[in-house]
Design a protein around this motif. Structure first.
Motif, PDB file in Angstrom:
ATOM      1  N   ASP A   1      22.781  21.509 -15.487  1.00  0.00           N
ATOM      2  CA  ASP A   1      23.057  20.419 -16.419  1.00  0.00           C
ATOM      3  C   ASP A   1      24.448  20.568 -17.026  1.00  0.00           C
ATOM      4  O   ASP A   1      25.178  19.578 -17.195  1.00  0.00           O
ATOM      5  CB  ASP A   1      22.012  20.396 -17.539  1.00  0.00           C
ATOM      6  CG  ASP A   1      20.663  19.923 -17.037  1.00  0.00           C
ATOM      7  OD1 ASP A   1      20.610  19.460 -15.886  1.00  0.00           O
ATOM      8  OD2 ASP A   1      19.670  20.035 -17.779  1.00  0.00           O
TER       9      ASP A   1
ATOM     10  N   HIS B   1      27.024  19.739 -14.509  1.00  0.00           N
ATOM     11  CA  HIS B   1      27.093  18.288 -14.398  1.00  0.00           C
ATOM     12  C   HIS B   1      27.898  17.700 -15.560  1.00  0.00           C
ATOM     13  O   HIS B   1      28.704  16.785 -15.360  1.00  0.00           O
ATOM     14  CB  HIS B   1      25.669  17.722 -14.406  1.00  0.00           C
ATOM     15  CG  HIS B   1      25.611  16.241 -14.247  1.00  0.00           C
ATOM     16  ND1 HIS B   1      26.005  15.602 -13.099  1.00  0.00           N
ATOM     17  CD2 HIS B   1      25.223  15.270 -15.105  1.00  0.00           C
ATOM     18  CE1 HIS B   1      25.858  14.299 -13.259  1.00  0.00           C
ATOM     19  NE2 HIS B   1      25.400  14.075 -14.470  1.00  0.00           N
ATOM     20  N   PHE B   2      27.693  18.244 -16.749  1.00  0.00           N
ATOM     21  CA  PHE B   2      28.452  17.802 -17.923  1.00  0.00           C
ATOM     22  C   PHE B   2      29.953  17.936 -17.649  1.00  0.00           C
ATOM     23  O   PHE B   2      30.712  16.978 -17.782  1.00  0.00           O
ATOM     24  CB  PHE B   2      28.044  18.654 -19.140  1.00  0.00           C
ATOM     25  CG  PHE B   2      28.848  18.399 -20.386  1.00  0.00           C
ATOM     26  CD1 PHE B   2      28.468  17.427 -21.294  1.00  0.00           C
ATOM     27  CD2 PHE B   2      29.985  19.147 -20.670  1.00  0.00           C
ATOM     28  CE1 PHE B   2      29.207  17.194 -22.445  1.00  0.00           C
ATOM     29  CE2 PHE B   2      30.740  18.919 -21.816  1.00  0.00           C
ATOM     30  CZ  PHE B   2      30.351  17.943 -22.702  1.00  0.00           C
TER      31      PHE B   2
ATOM     32  N   GLU C   1      31.573  18.333 -14.838  1.00  0.00           N
ATOM     33  CA  GLU C   1      32.064  17.522 -13.719  1.00  0.00           C
ATOM     34  C   GLU C   1      32.185  16.052 -14.101  1.00  0.00           C
ATOM     35  O   GLU C   1      33.121  15.370 -13.689  1.00  0.00           O
ATOM     36  CB  GLU C   1      31.133  17.666 -12.515  1.00  0.00           C
ATOM     37  CG  GLU C   1      31.394  18.943 -11.733  1.00  0.00           C
ATOM     38  CD  GLU C   1      30.280  19.247 -10.746  1.00  0.00           C
ATOM     39  OE1 GLU C   1      29.381  18.401 -10.585  1.00  0.00           O
ATOM     40  OE2 GLU C   1      30.307  20.350 -10.156  1.00  0.00           O
ATOM     41  N   THR C   2      31.213  15.549 -14.896  1.00  0.00           N
ATOM     42  CA  THR C   2      31.236  14.140 -15.295  1.00  0.00           C
ATOM     43  C   THR C   2      32.488  13.835 -16.100  1.00  0.00           C
ATOM     44  O   THR C   2      33.155  12.816 -15.885  1.00  0.00           O
ATOM     45  CB  THR C   2      29.989  13.803 -16.134  1.00  0.00           C
ATOM     46  OG1 THR C   2      28.836  14.163 -15.399  1.00  0.00           O
ATOM     47  CG2 THR C   2      29.932  12.329 -16.480  1.00  0.00           C
TER      48      THR C   2
ATOM     49  N   ARG D   1      35.609  14.080 -13.780  1.00  0.00           N
ATOM     50  CA  ARG D   1      35.669  12.961 -12.846  1.00  0.00           C
ATOM     51  C   ARG D   1      36.079  11.683 -13.564  1.00  0.00           C
ATOM     52  O   ARG D   1      36.880  10.894 -13.057  1.00  0.00           O
ATOM     53  CB  ARG D   1      34.308  12.763 -12.157  1.00  0.00           C
ATOM     54  CG  ARG D   1      34.394  11.749 -11.040  1.00  0.00           C
ATOM     55  CD  ARG D   1      33.069  11.501 -10.327  1.00  0.00           C
ATOM     56  NE  ARG D   1      32.198  12.640 -10.317  1.00  0.00           N
ATOM     57  CZ  ARG D   1      31.007  12.671 -10.926  1.00  0.00           C
ATOM     58  NH1 ARG D   1      30.570  11.619 -11.588  1.00  0.00           N
ATOM     59  NH2 ARG D   1      30.248  13.740 -10.856  1.00  0.00           N
ATOM     60  N   MET D   2      35.535  11.484 -14.772  1.00  0.00           N
ATOM     61  CA  MET D   2      35.866  10.300 -15.557  1.00  0.00           C
ATOM     62  C   MET D   2      37.388  10.192 -15.713  1.00  0.00           C
ATOM     63  O   MET D   2      37.986   9.168 -15.426  1.00  0.00           O
ATOM     64  CB  MET D   2      35.174  10.408 -16.916  1.00  0.00           C
ATOM     65  CG  MET D   2      35.355   9.279 -17.880  1.00  0.00           C
ATOM     66  SD  MET D   2      36.796   9.407 -18.941  1.00  0.00           S
ATOM     67  CE  MET D   2      36.593  10.977 -19.756  1.00  0.00           C
TER      68      MET D   2
ATOM     69  N   SER E   1      31.433   2.373 -15.444  1.00  0.00           N
ATOM     70  CA  SER E   1      30.303   3.292 -15.344  1.00  0.00           C
ATOM     71  C   SER E   1      30.757   4.740 -15.492  1.00  0.00           C
ATOM     72  O   SER E   1      30.018   5.587 -15.991  1.00  0.00           O
ATOM     73  CB  SER E   1      29.594   3.095 -14.002  1.00  0.00           C
ATOM     74  OG  SER E   1      30.498   3.333 -12.949  1.00  0.00           O
ATOM     75  N   LEU E   2      31.998   5.046 -15.099  1.00  0.00           N
ATOM     76  CA  LEU E   2      32.521   6.403 -15.290  1.00  0.00           C
ATOM     77  C   LEU E   2      32.586   6.729 -16.776  1.00  0.00           C
ATOM     78  O   LEU E   2      32.195   7.811 -17.215  1.00  0.00           O
ATOM     79  CB  LEU E   2      33.933   6.515 -14.692  1.00  0.00           C
ATOM     80  CG  LEU E   2      34.039   6.520 -13.165  1.00  0.00           C
ATOM     81  CD1 LEU E   2      35.457   6.240 -12.740  1.00  0.00           C
ATOM     82  CD2 LEU E   2      33.560   7.848 -12.612  1.00  0.00           C
TER      83      LEU E   2
ATOM     84  N   ASN F   1      29.017   7.116 -18.203  1.00  0.00           N
ATOM     85  CA  ASN F   1      28.406   8.418 -17.922  1.00  0.00           C
ATOM     86  C   ASN F   1      28.966   9.505 -18.816  1.00  0.00           C
ATOM     87  O   ASN F   1      28.224  10.356 -19.329  1.00  0.00           O
ATOM     88  CB  ASN F   1      28.634   8.810 -16.458  1.00  0.00           C
ATOM     89  CG  ASN F   1      27.901   7.907 -15.509  1.00  0.00           C
ATOM     90  OD1 ASN F   1      26.959   7.220 -15.920  1.00  0.00           O
ATOM     91  ND2 ASN F   1      28.321   7.864 -14.264  1.00  0.00           N
ATOM     92  N   ALA F   2      30.291   9.487 -19.000  1.00  0.00           N
ATOM     93  CA  ALA F   2      30.920  10.517 -19.828  1.00  0.00           C
ATOM     94  C   ALA F   2      30.440  10.401 -21.270  1.00  0.00           C
ATOM     95  O   ALA F   2      30.140  11.404 -21.924  1.00  0.00           O
ATOM     96  CB  ALA F   2      32.445  10.398 -19.744  1.00  0.00           C
TER      97      ALA F   2
ATOM     98  N   GLN G   1      26.971  11.791 -21.624  1.00  0.00           N
ATOM     99  CA  GLN G   1      26.950  13.263 -21.642  1.00  0.00           C
ATOM    100  C   GLN G   1      27.278  13.792 -23.031  1.00  0.00           C
ATOM    101  O   GLN G   1      26.599  14.675 -23.543  1.00  0.00           O
ATOM    102  CB  GLN G   1      27.955  13.824 -20.622  1.00  0.00           C
ATOM    103  CG  GLN G   1      27.521  13.678 -19.174  1.00  0.00           C
ATOM    104  CD  GLN G   1      26.315  14.528 -18.838  1.00  0.00           C
ATOM    105  OE1 GLN G   1      26.083  15.565 -19.426  1.00  0.00           O
ATOM    106  NE2 GLN G   1      25.511  14.072 -17.900  1.00  0.00           N
TER     107      GLN G   1
END
Lengths: 204, 204
Positions: A40, A43-44, A46-47, A50-51, B6-7, B10-11, B14
């Protein structure tokens, strides 16, 4: 505050760089993440990365977008000849959440503020002018914060548009709904008296 | 609040999972990161993920550590026969920052709280008892928060240690330095009268 691990220390330092987050709050957040699953937290991280890496800005209005053109600009149901000029993306989100505006936007990316070293060249003013010329925009609504910098920016842009037939307006300023007259500052009260509305228009 | 990407969405989601951070604050943090360099944000994400993946817990005291044994347990200048029992890592950091304690620690990982479903088995109590037996600890100082759960935990552990010659103490409770008598709650005031100290000891 001495931390028992350099890994912890680095993570706290990263969080403490964020606005409004001090070292104690940063530690609380990191210790919370420590209790989560490894995947998790992976994932935090990476999100967030990536953003920042993949996000795009709309080539037309400079709003945040997943593609080259944002969903608002691509929406043919909206009035693309009506442009609302805002300072930043947060203002777009605020206005969108009222569900009262059906035009397009133009995000300036800031307002003219010589004291902070921000001049017209750092803002997307040139692209706004050429956009209005090209798209034959009918109306420009300024939705900038009501202060000296906002007024300066409106004045500057308006002069740049003097040769175009585009109508230029600004959102109404006055006593906020639910506000109390006696606590309103003089400037706001004076302006709202000067710009008084016919009651028919007010209750419309 | 509808977000244009959506990016971004998602961020924000999180960040909004973190304690004390709502959706609006999360958006503010994400928009701040959007203004930073791509590499810096990449580094942010990697630092957080690496922290969770690589961090270790001291096998002896369960404190956070870069290696198998934490720097406090590995320090031969500290009195390893004196163990301070705390609820979590934040308490270790708080006590360490006073620079008044020269012993070792034992992090329970919580306190006994049946209402929250936390029993003795979920805490590192067994390892504390076997540690005291093996290391011939001379004194155990409880530094738990002064409430019902803390007292229950002290009572439970104390019973488990009845067969050992280890001295068991708890940090002093009473009126905080700078506190005012008239605003102290009755329980605190009553306890601090019952546990009054000789003035010689107080000013020492």
């Amino acid at each position: 505050m001495q931390l028992p691990s350099s890994l912890l220390e680095n993570a706290v330092a990263q969080f403490a760089k964020l606005p409004g987050i001090g070292k104690k709050t940063a530690l609380r957040l990191v210790l919370h993440l420590l209790k989560q699953e490894v995947n998790d937290v992976q994932h935090f991280g990476e999100t967030i990365a990536r953003m920042r890496r993949d996000i795009k800005f709309c080539q037309r209005c400079h709003n945040i977008s997943d593609g080259d053109i944002c969903s608002i600009c691509a929406n043919s149901m909206r009035n693309q000849k009506l442009i609302c000029v805002v300072e930043n993306i947060r203002d777009v989100i605020a206005i969108e959440s009222t569900q009262q505006f059906n035009g397009a936007y133009h995000v300036l990316g800031g307002i003219i503020s010589p004291l902070d070293g921000i001049g017209p060249d750092q803002l997307s003013i040139e692209s706004l002018v050429s956009r209005i010329e090209k798209e034959e925009t009918e109306e420009l609504v300024f939705a900038l914060n009501p202060n000296i910098q906002g007024d300066t920016t409106i004045y500057y842009i308006q002069k740049k548009l003097a040769h175009l037939p585009c109508r230029v307006t600004t959102i109404a300023r006055g006593i906020a709904f639910g506000g109390e007259l006696e606590y309103a500052d003089e400037m706001t009260l004076a302006r709202s008296i000067a710009n008084r509305l016919p009651v028919q228009q007010y209750v419309k």
